[in-house]
Design an enzyme around this catalytic site. Structure first.
Site, PDB file in Angstrom:
ATOM      1  N   SER A 105       0.999  -0.991  -0.147  1.00 13.06           N
ATOM      2  CA  SER A 105       0.068  -0.002   0.036  1.00 13.06           C
ATOM      3  C   SER A 105       0.840   1.138   0.138  1.00 13.06           C
ATOM      4  O   SER A 105       1.961   1.160   0.452  1.00 13.06           O
ATOM      5  CB  SER A 105      -0.880   0.023   1.372  1.00 13.06           C
ATOM      6  N   TYR A 137      -1.507  -1.239  10.774  1.00 12.46           N
ATOM      7  CA  TYR A 137      -1.856  -1.821   9.480  1.00 12.46           C
ATOM      8  C   TYR A 137      -0.690  -1.509   8.624  1.00 12.46           C
ATOM      9  O   TYR A 137      -0.226  -2.566   7.854  1.00 12.46           O
ATOM     10  CB  TYR A 137      -3.190  -1.273   9.085  1.00 12.46           C
ATOM     11  N   LYS A 191       2.390  -4.186   6.531  1.00 10.38           N
ATOM     12  CA  LYS A 191       2.710  -4.119   5.126  1.00 10.38           C
ATOM     13  C   LYS A 191       4.219  -3.935   5.022  1.00 10.38           C
ATOM     14  O   LYS A 191       5.050  -4.583   4.060  1.00 10.38           O
ATOM     15  CB  LYS A 191       1.932  -2.788   4.297  1.00 10.38           C
ATOM     16  N   TYR A 248      -0.505  -0.008  -3.823  1.00 12.27           N
ATOM     17  CA  TYR A 248      -1.900   0.625  -4.529  1.00 12.27           C
ATOM     18  C   TYR A 248      -1.998   1.940  -3.776  1.00 12.27           C
ATOM     19  O   TYR A 248      -1.661   2.172  -2.601  1.00 12.27           O
ATOM     20  CB  TYR A 248      -3.142  -0.138  -3.905  1.00 12.27           C
ATOM     21  N   ARG A 260      -8.807  14.511  10.116  1.00 16.85           N
ATOM     22  CA  ARG A 260      -8.818  13.305  10.735  1.00 16.85           C
ATOM     23  C   ARG A 260      -7.372  12.911  10.904  1.00 16.85           C
ATOM     24  O   ARG A 260      -6.357  12.925  10.262  1.00 16.85           O
ATOM     25  CB  ARG A 260      -9.188  11.937   9.712  1.00 16.85           C
ATOM     26  N   ASP A 296      -4.304  11.757   8.735  1.00 21.20           N
ATOM     27  CA  ASP A 296      -4.142  12.057   7.426  1.00 21.20           C
ATOM     28  C   ASP A 296      -3.042  12.966   6.811  1.00 21.20           C
ATOM     29  O   ASP A 296      -2.582  13.801   7.516  1.00 21.20           O
ATOM     30  CB  ASP A 296      -5.736  12.541   6.961  1.00 21.20           C
TER      31      ASP A 296
END
Ligand code: NAD
Ligand code: UFG
Length: 337
Positions: free
Chosen positions: A125, A149, A153, A177, A292, A295
């Protein structure tokens, strides 16, 4: 015929990739524990391709089950999607993420080794770039994560790097991605998040469908075109086609490569809202709220490496991404159950 094992193949990106692989003439096998997807997706894949994929409802954390899958089939490559992906949940319950994503991957790699299967394409990611110093983001930028998370990765990228160094016959492609959205043109497969969506597109789609009252735009004071966050949204079918190319590359090369899959274009939250309104012909009420946490302002890919290594480039426009996402929402008001 040799088969491609798709882990997480009933999920959002996995199901679209399954369709593209079948259409490219590959024989596929899907393993998924159905934690975040439904068995009905297999029927949908059959409706699109006229092939019902062979399916195992198993968990990657069950190593014996993985051995059985490899024993019963002639698998020569793996596309590894299976994993948990909710950023916020990973902060609240990190061990669940490390257990599922890392243990699942280690089991998979050990069983691959036992069966001399040495080709893997892995779902990484753009989150591994953290807050990049500049855009567009190139694959050789420094890596840094801000949540468990993302760290899973990064760890898996490292595990695969070490494995490729130890075994010169091994081939791994790490696909980073950017923001996958949209759905298959048929409207038969798409994204169906459980509960209230965290990501922008599924959230907007639910507002347009009248299931949520309004969109909260997380901050309008970023240094961007209109102050809202900018991302590189990519049609999931483009992404799926990128996997077919990445697999071809892995079949012809040894060693490890990290490759961005994005369009190279950035769109702001308000631009996406406008595009979705146009596609759906529904007004999306919104309110500006605070940023948020975690971000970043802007994130989009440098796409040169994918062009050079795979001869692949995204084709779909933001308008088509929104149209296809809306088509799927209208045809599947409760998702694929
Ligand atoms: P998804 O949740 O729709 O699909 C993942 C699938 O894996 C689900 O069907 C789930 O049931 C299955 N799964 C999870 N853990 C499993 C386990 N232990 N054993 C067997 N099956 C298991 O997610 P997606 O959007 O299709 O994402 C696919 C991959 O791409 C994930 O690894 C995700 O982290 C990565 N990724 C996704 C995005 C995104 O925005 N969608 C962005 C970057 C990377
Ligand atoms: N946003 C809103 N309101 C919402 C949801 C999102 O304003 O209700 C904004 C966000 O602030 C951001 C943009 O819309 O500016 C996109 O947010 P998403 O949550 O859709 O996507 P992210 O870029 O935050 O993260 C996604 C995946 C991650 C992945 C990352 C890779 O969720 O798993 O892309 O770039 F790592």
């Amino acid at each position: 015929m040799k088969s491609v094992l798709i882990t997480g193949g009933t999920g959002f990106i996995g199901s679209h990739t399954a369709v593209e692989l079948i259409e490219a003439g590959k024989e596929i096998i899907i393993v998924d524990n159905l934690y975040n997807s439904s068995e009905e997706v297999l029927n949908r894949i059959e409706q699109i391709t006229h092939v019902l994929p062979k399916f195992y409802k198993e968990d990657l954390c069950d190593k014996e089950a993985l051995r059985r899958i490899f024993r019963e089939n002639d698998i020569d490559s793996v596309i590894h999607f299976a994993g948990l992906k909710a950023v916020g949940e990973s902060v609240a319950i990190p061990l669940k993420y490390y257990q599922n994503n890392i243990t699942g991957t280690l089991n998979l790699l050990e069983v691959m080794q036992e069966f001399h299967c040495k080709k893997i394409v892995f779902s990484s990611s753009a989150t591994v770039y953290g807050d990049p110093a500049s855009v567009p983001i190139k694959e050789n930028f420094p890596l840094h994560t801000t949540n468990p998370y993302g760290t899973t990765k990064l760890f898996i990228e490292q595990i695969l790097t070490d494995l490729c160094h130890s075994d010169k016959e091994f081939s791994a492609v790490l696909l980073r991605y950017f923001n996958p959205i949209g759905a298959h043109k048929s409207g038969l497969i798409g994204e169906t998040p459980n509960g209230i969506p965290n990501n922008l597109l599924p959230y907007i789609a639910r507002v347009a469908a009248g299931k949520l009252e309004r969109l909260s735009v997380f901050g309008d004071d970023y240094d961007t075109i209109d102050g809202t966050g900018v991302r590189d949204y990519i049609h999931v079918v483009d992404l799926a086609k990128g996997h077919v190319k990445a697999l071809e590359y892995a079949n012809e090369h040894q060693g490890i490569e990290a490759v961005n899959l994005g369009t190279g274009n950035g769109y702001s939250v308000l631009q996406i809202k406008d595009a979705f309104e146009k596609a759906s012909k529904v007004k999306i009420p919104y309110v500006i709220t605070s940023r948020r946490p975690g971000d970043i302002a802007t994130c989009y890919a440098d796409t040169e490496k994918a062009k050079k290594l795979f001869g692949w480039e995204a084709q779909y426009s933001i308008e088509e991404m929104c149209e296809d996402s809306w088509n799927f929402t209208v045809k599947n008001p409760d998702g694929v159950q």
